[in-house]
Write an enzyme that holds these catalytic residues in place. Structure first.
Site, PDB file in Angstrom:
ATOM      1  N   GLY A 209       0.806  -1.139  -0.124  1.00  0.00           N
ATOM      2  CA  GLY A 209       0.023   0.183  -0.083  1.00  0.00           C
ATOM      3  C   GLY A 209       0.799   1.235   0.065  1.00  0.00           C
ATOM      4  O   GLY A 209       2.203   1.193   0.028  1.00  0.00           O
ATOM      5  N   GLN A 210       0.006   2.430  -0.181  1.00  0.00           N
ATOM      6  CA  GLN A 210       0.890   3.789  -0.135  1.00  0.00           C
ATOM      7  C   GLN A 210       1.791   3.725   1.117  1.00  0.00           C
ATOM      8  O   GLN A 210       3.012   4.279   0.907  1.00  0.00           O
ATOM      9  CB  GLN A 210       0.078   4.869  -0.313  1.00  0.00           C
ATOM     10  CG  GLN A 210      -0.908   4.784  -1.390  1.00  0.00           C
ATOM     11  CD  GLN A 210      -1.970   6.001  -1.259  1.00  0.00           C
ATOM     12  OE1 GLN A 210      -1.517   6.927  -2.120  1.00  0.00           O
ATOM     13  NE2 GLN A 210      -2.911   6.019  -0.923  1.00  0.00           N
ATOM     14  N   VAL A 211       1.250   3.724   2.448  1.00  0.00           N
ATOM     15  CA  VAL A 211       2.065   3.833   3.410  1.00  0.00           C
ATOM     16  C   VAL A 211       2.965   2.701   3.608  1.00  0.00           C
ATOM     17  O   VAL A 211       4.295   3.061   4.155  1.00  0.00           O
ATOM     18  CB  VAL A 211       1.037   4.177   4.742  1.00  0.00           C
ATOM     19  CG1 VAL A 211       1.897   4.267   5.962  1.00  0.00           C
ATOM     20  CG2 VAL A 211       0.128   5.397   4.689  1.00  0.00           C
TER      21      VAL A 211
ATOM     22  N   THR B 195      -9.588   0.419   3.301  1.00  0.00           N
ATOM     23  CA  THR B 195      -9.676   1.699   3.382  1.00  0.00           C
ATOM     24  C   THR B 195     -10.825   2.275   2.276  1.00  0.00           C
ATOM     25  O   THR B 195     -10.969   3.368   1.901  1.00  0.00           O
ATOM     26  CB  THR B 195      -8.377   2.421   2.944  1.00  0.00           C
ATOM     27  OG1 THR B 195      -7.908   1.762   1.746  1.00  0.00           O
ATOM     28  CG2 THR B 195      -7.282   2.133   3.919  1.00  0.00           C
TER      29      THR B 195
ATOM     30  N   ASP C   9      -8.873  10.534  10.534  1.00  0.00           N
ATOM     31  CA  ASP C   9      -9.542  11.547  11.075  1.00  0.00           C
ATOM     32  C   ASP C   9     -10.997  11.126  11.055  1.00  0.00           C
ATOM     33  O   ASP C   9     -11.699  11.760  11.594  1.00  0.00           O
ATOM     34  CB  ASP C   9      -9.256  12.735  10.105  1.00  0.00           C
ATOM     35  CG  ASP C   9      -9.579  12.314   8.636  1.00  0.00           C
ATOM     36  OD1 ASP C   9      -9.054  11.198   8.091  1.00  0.00           O
ATOM     37  OD2 ASP C   9     -10.635  12.964   7.935  1.00  0.00           O
TER      38      ASP C   9
ATOM     39  N   TYR D 273     -16.435   2.648   8.139  1.00  0.00           N
ATOM     40  CA  TYR D 273     -14.817   2.702   8.102  1.00  0.00           C
ATOM     41  C   TYR D 273     -14.414   3.515   9.550  1.00  0.00           C
ATOM     42  O   TYR D 273     -13.643   3.022  10.029  1.00  0.00           O
ATOM     43  CB  TYR D 273     -14.399   3.489   6.787  1.00  0.00           C
ATOM     44  CG  TYR D 273     -13.142   4.000   6.911  1.00  0.00           C
ATOM     45  CD1 TYR D 273     -12.061   3.059   6.753  1.00  0.00           C
ATOM     46  CD2 TYR D 273     -12.630   5.355   7.217  1.00  0.00           C
ATOM     47  CE1 TYR D 273     -10.609   3.362   7.074  1.00  0.00           C
ATOM     48  CE2 TYR D 273     -11.282   5.688   7.348  1.00  0.00           C
ATOM     49  CZ  TYR D 273     -10.420   4.551   7.063  1.00  0.00           C
ATOM     50  OH  TYR D 273      -9.181   4.907   7.099  1.00  0.00           O
TER      51      TYR D 273
ATOM     52  N   LYS E  66     -12.164   2.040  12.416  1.00  0.00           N
ATOM     53  CA  LYS E  66     -11.084   2.521  12.839  1.00  0.00           C
ATOM     54  C   LYS E  66     -10.959   2.714  14.090  1.00  0.00           C
ATOM     55  O   LYS E  66     -10.038   2.583  14.982  1.00  0.00           O
ATOM     56  CB  LYS E  66     -10.707   3.599  11.744  1.00  0.00           C
ATOM     57  CG  LYS E  66     -10.441   3.356  10.523  1.00  0.00           C
ATOM     58  CD  LYS E  66      -9.438   2.368  10.206  1.00  0.00           C
ATOM     59  CE  LYS E  66      -7.919   2.860  10.384  1.00  0.00           C
ATOM     60  NZ  LYS E  66      -6.807   1.956  10.329  1.00  0.00           N
TER      61      LYS E  66
END
Length: 296
Positions: free
Chosen positions: A10-12, A61, A101, A124, A128
């Site tokens: 993934g991106q992170v 996500t 957030d 979501y 989280k």
């Protein structure tokens, strides 16, 4: 030190693999090697490898899809972090976990603090928050980083979507009443490395750049900077129309206020976080350079 990074594709996760190699031996099994949706497989892998640090960059996500797939969202966003936290508690290992957030309500214009009341609006967001609570309740040493509007030079994200659309279209409508800070995955990985090296106290921290904007302002900045770096676009920043969230209905409700107070993290690390616009320029240039080198 043996480091287990989940979500390495993934991106992170991708940025973490580049960043954490200096801290130890990084293990990042792909889906073919380890299916994170399979709790038994995760337990067996942990028993076999026995990592001393787990960095959990895996998550469900797909915000809108989560409304119709709550079980899968719950597995990856609640059960997996709970499982990793229990392992860390038993083995005196450390867990880094990334949150969102979306755990906060939509209201107001004041930045949320880490101790602010939560009030997620979507499946979501609720999953989280439950994941965060499971990590905190486990008793393990942990860092929970709540971040916002994640994007990077690779993968699927708002910046790349805007660049693609901006090459083909001369007008766009973008939501202007959701306010937050676009956060590049590279900054998340850099801060994670710094936090681990400096050994900051267990807890929840907000991780985002300084200053805030709307999605509309973010889109305009993407086009301004792309043009400044020689990119040919069909659109101009002025041709991006601002619309309210109510004009762009989605299955999952988005928070209007995604402002995050950053003082706790800055004080713990002794740093001042960079502003979102300078981070956007770095990420955008990385993307454009990669695109142009691939074209040749």
């Amino acid at each position: 030190m043996k480091i287990f990074v989940t979500g390495g594709s993934g991106q992170v996760g991708f940025e973490l693999l580049r960043q954490l190699c200096l801290l130890g031996d990084v293990l990042a099994p792909g889906r073919a090697e380890l299916d994170l949706a399979d709790g038994d497989a995760v337990n067996a892998w942990l028993e076999r490898q026995q990592p001393e640090l787990i960095v959990n960059a895996a998550a469900y996500t797909a915000v809108d899809k989560a409304e119709s797939e709550p079980e899968m969202a719950r597995r990856l966003n609640v059960e997996l972090p709970a499982q990793l936290a229990d392992y860390c508690h038993e083995r005196q290992a450390m867990l880094v976990h990334y949150s969102s957030d979306y755990v906060y309500p939509s209201t107001g214009t004041v930045p949320w603090q880490e101790e602010s009341d939560t009030g997620p609006l979507s499946v979501y967001g609720r999953t989280k928050l439950e994941g965060d609570e499971a990590v905190m309740a486990s008793g393990c040493r942990h860092l929970i980083f709540r971040t916002s509007w994640v994007y990077s030079a690779r993968g699927n994200n708002f910046m790349k979507t805007m660049l693609r659309l901006g090459r083909d279209r001369d007008t766009l409508k973008v939501v202007a009443d959701q306010i937050g800070a676009p956060t590049p995955a590279r900054l998340i990985a850099l801060v994670t490395q710094l936090a681990l090296e400096r050994g900051i106290a267990s807890g929840v921290y907000h991780l985002a750049p300084r200053d805030t904007t709307s999605w509309h302002g973010f889109a305009q900045a993407i086009f301004e900077l792309a043009q400044a770096h020689g990119e040919t676009l069909a659109i101009t920043p002025q041709a991006v129309s601002a619309i309210p969230t109510s004009d762009y209905p989605t299955p999952a409700e988005r928070p209007l206020n995604s402002r995050l107070q950053l003082d706790k993290l800055e004080q713990a690390l002794g740093i001042t976080l960079p502003d979102w616009r300078s981070q956007l320029e770095l990420t955008l240039v990385e993307n454009l350079d990669a695109r142009h080198s691939n074209a040749h």
